[in-house]
Design an enzyme around this catalytic site. Structure first.
Site, PDB file in Angstrom:
ATOM      1  N   ASP A   1       0.653  -1.315  -0.213  1.00 40.63           N
ATOM      2  CA  ASP A   1      -0.151  -0.142   0.014  1.00 40.63           C
ATOM      3  C   ASP A   1       0.970   1.270  -0.039  1.00 40.63           C
ATOM      4  O   ASP A   1       1.518   1.360   0.855  1.00 40.63           O
ATOM      5  CB  ASP A   1      -0.829   0.059   1.324  1.00 40.63           C
ATOM      6  CG  ASP A   1      -1.607   1.281   1.518  1.00 40.63           C
ATOM      7  OD1 ASP A   1      -2.423   1.652   0.447  1.00 40.63           O
ATOM      8  OD2 ASP A   1      -1.690   1.830   2.456  1.00 40.63           O
TER       9      ASP A   1
ATOM     10  N   THR B   1      -2.983   5.413  -3.952  1.00 42.21           N
ATOM     11  CA  THR B   1      -1.849   6.088  -3.526  1.00 42.21           C
ATOM     12  C   THR B   1      -0.514   6.070  -4.120  1.00 42.21           C
ATOM     13  O   THR B   1       0.071   6.990  -4.456  1.00 42.21           O
ATOM     14  CB  THR B   1      -1.533   5.739  -2.158  1.00 42.21           C
ATOM     15  OG1 THR B   1      -1.715   4.340  -1.862  1.00 42.21           O
ATOM     16  CG2 THR B   1      -2.691   6.103  -1.126  1.00 42.21           C
ATOM     17  N   THR B   2      -0.332   4.710  -4.762  1.00 40.17           N
ATOM     18  CA  THR B   2       1.007   4.689  -5.662  1.00 40.17           C
ATOM     19  C   THR B   2       1.053   5.110  -6.973  1.00 40.17           C
ATOM     20  O   THR B   2       1.772   5.968  -7.183  1.00 40.17           O
ATOM     21  CB  THR B   2       1.002   3.005  -5.834  1.00 40.17           C
ATOM     22  OG1 THR B   2       0.877   2.095  -4.461  1.00 40.17           O
ATOM     23  CG2 THR B   2       2.373   2.629  -6.060  1.00 40.17           C
TER      24      THR B   2
END
Length: 558
Positions: free
Chosen positions: A66, A99-100
């Site tokens: 994550d 998020t990445t």
């Protein structure tokens, strides 16, 4: 130009030593720092992304892919790279997923902007071009690529959750966890005074219990507390519960330290002791007099009060977590009482402070006893109890589930979805390239670069899946180009929803394959990436003040 400045001239008060980096050099440094951060995350993007193992200074291990978690655990010192870290945390708070990709996009935009600046294009021009591109991209996405959820029904929500889980540890069991996440979110629907439907992620309580396999996790309608009743003699099930949420210590009152009492009669000592225990008992009786039969407190309850509760047939739980109590109070309509004193200085407990639920039971799950508050009256709540082999797995499952819940929430609230798997990025890239050629100003270069930067997502996805990225992305671009050139009612328009299928290494229609993401998450990540890239691009000077020199003290004090 890196120059050290020392205070030679008394009027130059700004520089007491320190260094100044400006122009191309600082830009290159910023780009390098951002590339470093994004390279760490690059290999964890997508359904076949790999995990990272992070060991902190105490030796605690976290295994995750994550993006936000990885970045929050890194000790990043470079100021430019810190901006990317805060960008990922912001995206995690706002949307919960993606998020990445937002970090990869921001660093790619910055790198390409730096190339343009090297070619003598002013940063302001680049920023204007980027802004324009982002605005157009968001408009195109909302008008052409998004599909209303109502058309696709409940399956759509399950597919959105599956897409979010596909890159996480839950991917193998997504057919089990996706409906679980959707049910949990639908169970906590509330309507605020303005008539908007809200789905608070916080109302879903996630508990972790060791043992069994991941597929034996389950959802409970109600709020689960990781505590047990304070005494074995209490009832373990109470119907029509009236719940008092307290933040008080229900133990015998002691004299405060430093209070000095002089007595001349030993009986007075007894009277003081009796009064001490009487004070707390009076409190307990006041609470029970309102009809409360479930008492939850964050502090302790001593034996004296327990006896009172047991005789009244009430259920008392001590040492609950404060945030749990806050949520229970919100769900049942109770008030978290931190002191019984009212404005007059007397101690009272109003019946209005009680919350209501259908039943409160203590159930045994694996080796743990849990207390479940079922059928809360004001806001419905639900709990998911995760089972798994070890702590690392459970933590990672919880993170994956949180992302899935947030994504389902966003989809329910915004009501539209776009195809995933690089489809949106490729479509926007083609659209912006065509849009750039319609402009006769310098901005077209910046928009062209923005378009190419978007392709970093499908490329990285393909590379992580060990597929030929050049080949796949070229195919994907050809499809999307055909779709955008085609007239309105041509069947070729359907090619818009084509994206990558990474397990088989081909291009498929992702809308019908059920690879979906909420539109709002894509729009937010584009905007956030743009903001981060422009704020770093504006920097043309970095001044670092030298740390103060501490005088060495003589250890012997001479």
């Amino acid at each position: 130009m890196a120059a050290s400045m020392y205070q030679r001239d008394p009027r130059a008060g700004l520089f007491l030593g320190g260094s100044r980096t400006s122009g191309a050099e600082i830009r290159d440094q910023n780009v390098m720092a951002c590339q470093t951060v994004s390279n760490i995350l690059k290999s964890s993007l997508g359904p076949v992304g790999l995990d990272k193992m992070l060991v902190d200074n105490v030796g605690d291990v976290t295994i995750t892919n994550d993006g936000a978690t990885i970045l929050s655990l890194l000790e990043v010192t470079h100021p430019a790279a810190r901006i990317l870290v805060s960008l990922a945390t912001q995206q995690d708070k706002e949307v919960g997923d993606g998020t990445t990709s937002v970090v990869l996009l921001a660093s790619e935009l910055l790198r390409r902007a730096n190339e343009l600046v090297r070619n003598k294009i002013h940063p302001t021009t680049v920023i204007t071009g980027y802004r324009l591109a982002c605005k157009e991209a968001c408009r195109f996405m909302a008008e052409q690529l998004s599909t209303k959820v109502d058309k696709l029904g409940r399956d759509c929500l399950v597919n959105v959750a599956k897409t979010s889980m596909s890159s996480k540890i839950l991917a193998a069991d997504d057919d089990f966890f996706a409906p679980l996440a959707v049910d949990a979110m639908l169970a906590v629907k509330t309507v605020n005074p303005r008539g908007e439907k809200k789905y608070p992620v916080k109302a879903v309580n996630v508990l972790k219990a060791h043992g069994k396999s991941a597929r034996e996790s389950f959802m409970v309608k109600g709020y689960a507390l990781n505590c047990t009743v304070a005494s074995q003699a209490m009832k373990l099930r109470i119907q029509n519960a009236k719940i008092a949420c307290l933040d008080i210590n229900l133990a015998k009152q002691r004299m405060h330290l430093g209070v000095h009492i002089t007595i001349d009669d030993p009986e007075q000592l007894e009277a003081i002791r009796a009064r001490e225990s009487e004070i707390t008992l009076e409190r307990v009786r006041k609470i029970l007099a309102t009809g409360a039969n479930v008492i939850l407190t964050t502090k302790g309850i001593d034996d004296l009060c327990l006896k009172e509760f047991v005789e009244a047939g009430a259920m008392a739980v001590r040492r609950c977590r404060k945030e749990d109590l806050r949520r229970i109070a919100r769900a049942t309509g109770a008030t978290l009482v931190s002191s019984l004193a009212n404005l007059e200085g007397d101690e009272t407990f109003e019946a209005a402070n009680l919350g209501f639920a259908d039943e409160v039971v203590q159930e045994r799950i694996s080796d743990d006893e849990l207390i479940l508050v079922k059928g809360t009256k004001v806001v419905s709540s639900s709990s998911i109890i995760l089972r798994g082999a070890n702590d690392y797995m459970l933590d990672e499952m919880e993170r994956a589930l949180h992302d899935a819940l947030s994504i389902v929430k966003r989809t329910l609230e915004s009501g539209s979805v776009v195809p995933g798997g690089g489809a949106v990025e490729t479509a926007l890239s083609i659209y912006l390239e065509n849009f750039a050629t319609t402009l006769g100003s310098r901005e077209q270069l910046a928009i062209g670069e923005f378009a190419s930067a978007l392709l970093t997502i499908p490329k990285t996805l393909a590379i992580n899946a060990a597929k030929d990225s050049t080949d796949l992305v070229a195919k994907l671009r050809a499809y999307h180009n055909a779709a955008q050139v085609a007239p309105l009612n041509d069947p070729k328009r359907g090619l818009m929803f084509y994206g990558l299928d990474l397990l088989n290494g081909e291009v498929v229609d992702n809308r019908s394959a059920g690879v979906l993401e909420p539109t709002i998450s894509k729009i937010k990540s584009l905007k956030s990436a743009l903001e981060a890239a422009t704020s770093l691009l504006r920097i043309d000077d970095s001044i670092q003040v030298a740390p103060e020199q501490k005088e060495e003290q003589d250890p012997h004090g001479h």
